[in-house]
Design an enzyme around this catalytic site. Structure first.
Site, mmCIF file in Angstrom:
data_model
loop_
_atom_site.group_PDB
_atom_site.id
_atom_site.type_symbol
_atom_site.label_atom_id
_atom_site.label_comp_id
_atom_site.label_asym_id
_atom_site.label_seq_id
_atom_site.Cartn_x
_atom_site.Cartn_y
_atom_site.Cartn_z
ATOM 1 N N ASP A 164 28.383 -4.249 8.018
ATOM 2 C CA ASP A 164 28.296 -3.869 6.896
ATOM 3 C C ASP A 164 27.772 -5.376 5.980
ATOM 4 O O ASP A 164 27.652 -6.230 6.695
ATOM 5 C CB ASP A 164 29.465 -3.320 6.114
ATOM 6 C CG ASP A 164 30.573 -4.264 5.911
ATOM 7 O OD1 ASP A 164 30.518 -5.479 6.542
ATOM 8 O OD2 ASP A 164 31.588 -3.835 5.195
ATOM 9 N N GLN B 85 31.796 0.827 -1.348
ATOM 10 C CA GLN B 85 31.367 0.353 -2.773
ATOM 11 C C GLN B 85 32.352 0.412 -3.655
ATOM 12 O O GLN B 85 32.135 0.533 -4.843
ATOM 13 C CB GLN B 85 30.400 1.397 -3.422
ATOM 14 C CG GLN B 85 29.576 2.212 -2.413
ATOM 15 C CD GLN B 85 28.280 1.534 -1.981
ATOM 16 O OE1 GLN B 85 28.038 0.760 -2.824
ATOM 17 N NE2 GLN B 85 27.187 1.991 -1.231
ATOM 18 N N THR B 86 33.525 0.017 -3.229
ATOM 19 C CA THR B 86 34.868 0.015 -3.892
ATOM 20 C C THR B 86 35.702 -1.161 -3.470
ATOM 21 O O THR B 86 35.905 -1.511 -2.470
ATOM 22 C CB THR B 86 35.743 1.280 -3.992
ATOM 23 O OG1 THR B 86 34.701 2.513 -4.157
ATOM 24 C CG2 THR B 86 36.723 1.276 -4.933
ATOM 25 N N LEU C 133 36.232 7.051 -9.121
ATOM 26 C CA LEU C 133 35.516 6.088 -8.206
ATOM 27 C C LEU C 133 33.934 6.203 -7.877
ATOM 28 O O LEU C 133 33.279 5.176 -7.381
ATOM 29 C CB LEU C 133 36.143 6.807 -6.766
ATOM 30 C CG LEU C 133 37.440 6.115 -6.211
ATOM 31 C CD1 LEU C 133 37.791 6.858 -4.826
ATOM 32 C CD2 LEU C 133 37.357 4.618 -5.871
ATOM 33 N N GLY C 134 33.553 7.279 -8.763
ATOM 34 C CA GLY C 134 31.904 7.170 -8.451
ATOM 35 C C GLY C 134 31.463 7.571 -7.184
ATOM 36 O O GLY C 134 32.261 7.895 -6.393
ATOM 37 N N TYR C 135 30.246 7.834 -7.057
ATOM 38 C CA TYR C 135 29.422 8.211 -5.727
ATOM 39 C C TYR C 135 30.134 9.521 -5.164
ATOM 40 O O TYR C 135 30.793 9.413 -4.278
ATOM 41 C CB TYR C 135 29.414 7.131 -4.791
ATOM 42 C CG TYR C 135 28.945 5.874 -5.186
ATOM 43 C CD1 TYR C 135 27.502 5.580 -4.929
ATOM 44 C CD2 TYR C 135 29.480 4.895 -5.739
ATOM 45 C CE1 TYR C 135 26.858 4.488 -5.374
ATOM 46 C CE2 TYR C 135 28.778 3.831 -5.835
ATOM 47 C CZ TYR C 135 27.582 3.622 -5.673
ATOM 48 O OH TYR C 135 26.750 2.249 -6.242
ATOM 49 N N GLU D 9 38.324 4.427 4.752
ATOM 50 C CA GLU D 9 37.127 3.864 4.727
ATOM 51 C C GLU D 9 36.050 4.268 3.669
ATOM 52 O O GLU D 9 35.250 3.717 3.261
ATOM 53 C CB GLU D 9 36.480 3.771 6.259
ATOM 54 C CG GLU D 9 37.284 3.069 7.134
ATOM 55 C CD GLU D 9 37.000 1.526 6.837
ATOM 56 O OE1 GLU D 9 36.052 0.949 6.092
ATOM 57 O OE2 GLU D 9 38.041 0.719 7.305
ATOM 58 N N CYS E 21 35.004 -15.872 3.536
ATOM 59 C CA CYS E 21 33.397 -16.499 3.557
ATOM 60 C C CYS E 21 32.931 -15.341 2.220
ATOM 61 O O CYS E 21 32.164 -14.493 2.676
ATOM 62 C CB CYS E 21 32.760 -16.084 4.775
ATOM 63 S SG CYS E 21 31.072 -16.757 4.950
ATOM 64 N N TYR F 261 28.737 2.419 10.173
ATOM 65 C CA TYR F 261 29.869 1.626 9.794
ATOM 66 C C TYR F 261 31.413 2.444 10.065
ATOM 67 O O TYR F 261 32.141 1.738 10.543
ATOM 68 C CB TYR F 261 29.641 0.997 8.221
ATOM 69 C CG TYR F 261 30.772 0.382 7.784
ATOM 70 C CD1 TYR F 261 31.210 -0.929 8.330
ATOM 71 C CD2 TYR F 261 31.829 1.087 7.141
ATOM 72 C CE1 TYR F 261 32.464 -1.550 7.875
ATOM 73 C CE2 TYR F 261 32.975 0.282 6.882
ATOM 74 C CZ TYR F 261 33.254 -0.853 7.131
ATOM 75 O OH TYR F 261 34.694 -1.424 6.991
ATOM 76 N N ARG G 98 46.343 -0.206 7.297
ATOM 77 C CA ARG G 98 46.464 -1.184 8.417
ATOM 78 C C ARG G 98 47.472 -0.863 9.147
ATOM 79 O O ARG G 98 47.908 -1.383 10.121
ATOM 80 C CB ARG G 98 46.275 -2.524 8.146
ATOM 81 C CG ARG G 98 45.021 -3.049 7.703
ATOM 82 C CD ARG G 98 44.824 -4.318 7.406
ATOM 83 N NE ARG G 98 43.281 -4.729 7.039
ATOM 84 C CZ ARG G 98 43.083 -5.873 6.389
ATOM 85 N NH1 ARG G 98 43.875 -6.416 6.021
ATOM 86 N NH2 ARG G 98 41.805 -6.101 5.988
ATOM 87 N N CYS H 30 34.769 -23.083 2.714
ATOM 88 C CA CYS H 30 34.244 -23.848 3.869
ATOM 89 C C CYS H 30 35.235 -24.936 4.234
ATOM 90 O O CYS H 30 35.277 -25.331 5.511
ATOM 91 C CB CYS H 30 32.829 -24.424 3.541
ATOM 92 S SG CYS H 30 31.642 -23.288 3.043
HETATM 93 S S1 SF4 Z 1 32.232 -22.477 6.819
HETATM 94 FE FE1 SF4 Z 1 31.685 -21.784 4.776
HETATM 95 S S2 SF4 Z 1 29.770 -20.463 4.901
HETATM 96 FE FE2 SF4 Z 1 30.615 -21.049 7.103
HETATM 97 S S3 SF4 Z 1 31.666 -19.534 7.709
HETATM 98 FE FE3 SF4 Z 1 33.014 -20.540 7.010
HETATM 99 S S4 SF4 Z 1 33.565 -19.997 4.720
HETATM 100 FE FE4 SF4 Z 1 31.524 -19.067 5.479
#
Ligand code: SF4
Length: 371
Positions: free
Chosen positions: A150, A54-55, A92-94, A49, A205, A132, A37, A212
């Site tokens: 993705d 897959q890692t 790392l595979g693949y 990337e 998330c 992606y 970054r 949440c």
């Molecule tokens: S409220 Fe929960 S499910 Fe909704 S975007 Fe935020 S972390 Fe994800």
């Protein structure tokens, strides 16, 4: 709220407008400090990337650092020895990712005068670069307004906007890409927004335990408001995992007073292309005894001249759709028959083997001091 229907249109429109800037602000405060970054060099972004596909970040980080140390520029990677590159990639595979990385670096180096393509569409034309990765490089390196889509993005968008289309279906890609494009239109900075949604999916998330309670989009999130976090995104069952049984005959002998082991390079379109392994007999079902293996006559003659370690060493490796169960039978041959190896096999010292790219379970076999 459903972003595709006209019901609650104003609410939906507001959610669509505010989503990207909200995530960009969240990212400012929560981003992890990761080495890729700190650069806008398209080569390093591309490299990171490809490694991270897959890692997990924790697993990919040391590989990224080793690669930029060994190959700091695209030209260095283009001129790299493929076996050395695969050796660095080991674990790392693949492995097709590593081979495509190398081929594409060579192509840019020789056909494009070493100049990395600067647009999403031009990037997409390169081998091993899908939508992606092209979007990630185009936005992070050049600020192009093109969204990344993705698994993380599917999850976040499915939950926030209540998209219940099966993400494995053919139409899903189009649906999520269209939604992602609408959201990207409101981003302050395309690179920051793309980083933000990926980071949000990775640490906020998350698949099993989304946080949440302290989420900045909690009020507009359909999954949270309806208690459907576990149901979204909708994903049909994974393809069945296929069991494969690998019986490795580890031929060992002495050469000039040094222990040597017979290996060959895998070819064909199967897994582990270009990696080195012992003599392999594959079966569809487990075999209880070495004598149950179907050896042809020349091989049988060779085995009979050696000393077989009776109990095999077993090892497992889980790939995305395959479970490899490997059994290693060590066979010590007298030096006098060392020229009778099957075609394609050569003798290697431990020192030489340490430099060869190998499947993880073969590397582990040596790590355990068995070879
Ligand atoms: S409220 Fe929960 S499910 Fe909704 S975007 Fe935020 S972390 Fe994800």
């Amino acid at each position: 709220m459903n972003w595709q229907s006209d019901t609650n249109a104003s609410e939906t429109s507001e959610a669509l407008t505010h989503f990207a800037p909200t995530l960009e602000r969240w990212y400012d405060h929560h981003r992890r400090d990761l080495p890729w970054r700190h650069t806008t060099d398209p080569y390093r972004i591309w490299l990171s990337e490809i490694i991270l596909q897959q890692t997990r970040v924790a697993q990919g980080m040391p590989y990224y650092l080793r690669f930029v140390e060994a190959y700091p520029t695209l030209s260095d990677l283009a001129l790299a020895d493929e076996q050395a590159l695969l050796r660095l990639w080991q674990g790392l595979g693949y492995y097709s990712r590593a081979r495509n990385l190398h081929q594409t670096a060579k192509y840019i180096h020789s056909e494009l005068n070493g100049l990395f393509p600067t647009t999403y569409l031009a990037l997409l034309a390169l081998k091993g670069i899908g939508t992606y990765t092209a979007a990630a490089v185009a936005s992070f390196a050049y600020g192009e307004r093109v969204p990344v889509v993705d698994g993380n993005v599917y999850r976040v968008l499915a939950r926030v906007f209540g998209v219940d289309e099966d993400i494995m279906s053919t139409g899903a890609k189009k649906t999520f890409a269209a939604l992602a494009a609408r959201l990207m239109a409101h981003a302050v900075d395309p690179a920051t927004y793309n980083q933000a949604i990926m980071e949000f999916g990775a640490i906020q998330c998350t698949p099993v335990a989304p946080d949440c309670l302290i989420c900045p989009v909690q009020q507009q999130c359909v999954a949270c408001q309806t208690g459907r976090q576990r149901e979204l995104p909708v994903k049909k069952k994974k393809a069945a995992v296929r069991d494969r049984f690998f019986h490795y005959l580890v031929f060992c002998t002495q050469h000039n007073g040094e222990a040597v082991v017979a290996m060959h390079e895998r070819t064909g379109r199967d897994i582990w292309q270009n990696l080195h392994e012992f003599y392999l007999i594959e079966t569809d079902e487990p075999k209880a005894d070495f004598r149950d293996l179907d050896l042809d006559k020349p091989l049988n003659d060779l085995v009979e001249q050696g000393v077989l370690t009776t109990s095999p060493v077993a090892s497992n490796q889980l790939l995305s759709h395959q479970r490899i169960k490997a059994f290693f039978y060590r066979i010590d041959l007298p030096e006098s028959v060392k020229n009778d190896l099957p075609e394609g096999y050569s003798w290697y010292t431990r020192q030489q083997i340490s430099h060869l790219p190998k499947p993880v379970l073969i590397a582990d076999y040596f790590e355990k001091g068995l070879g």
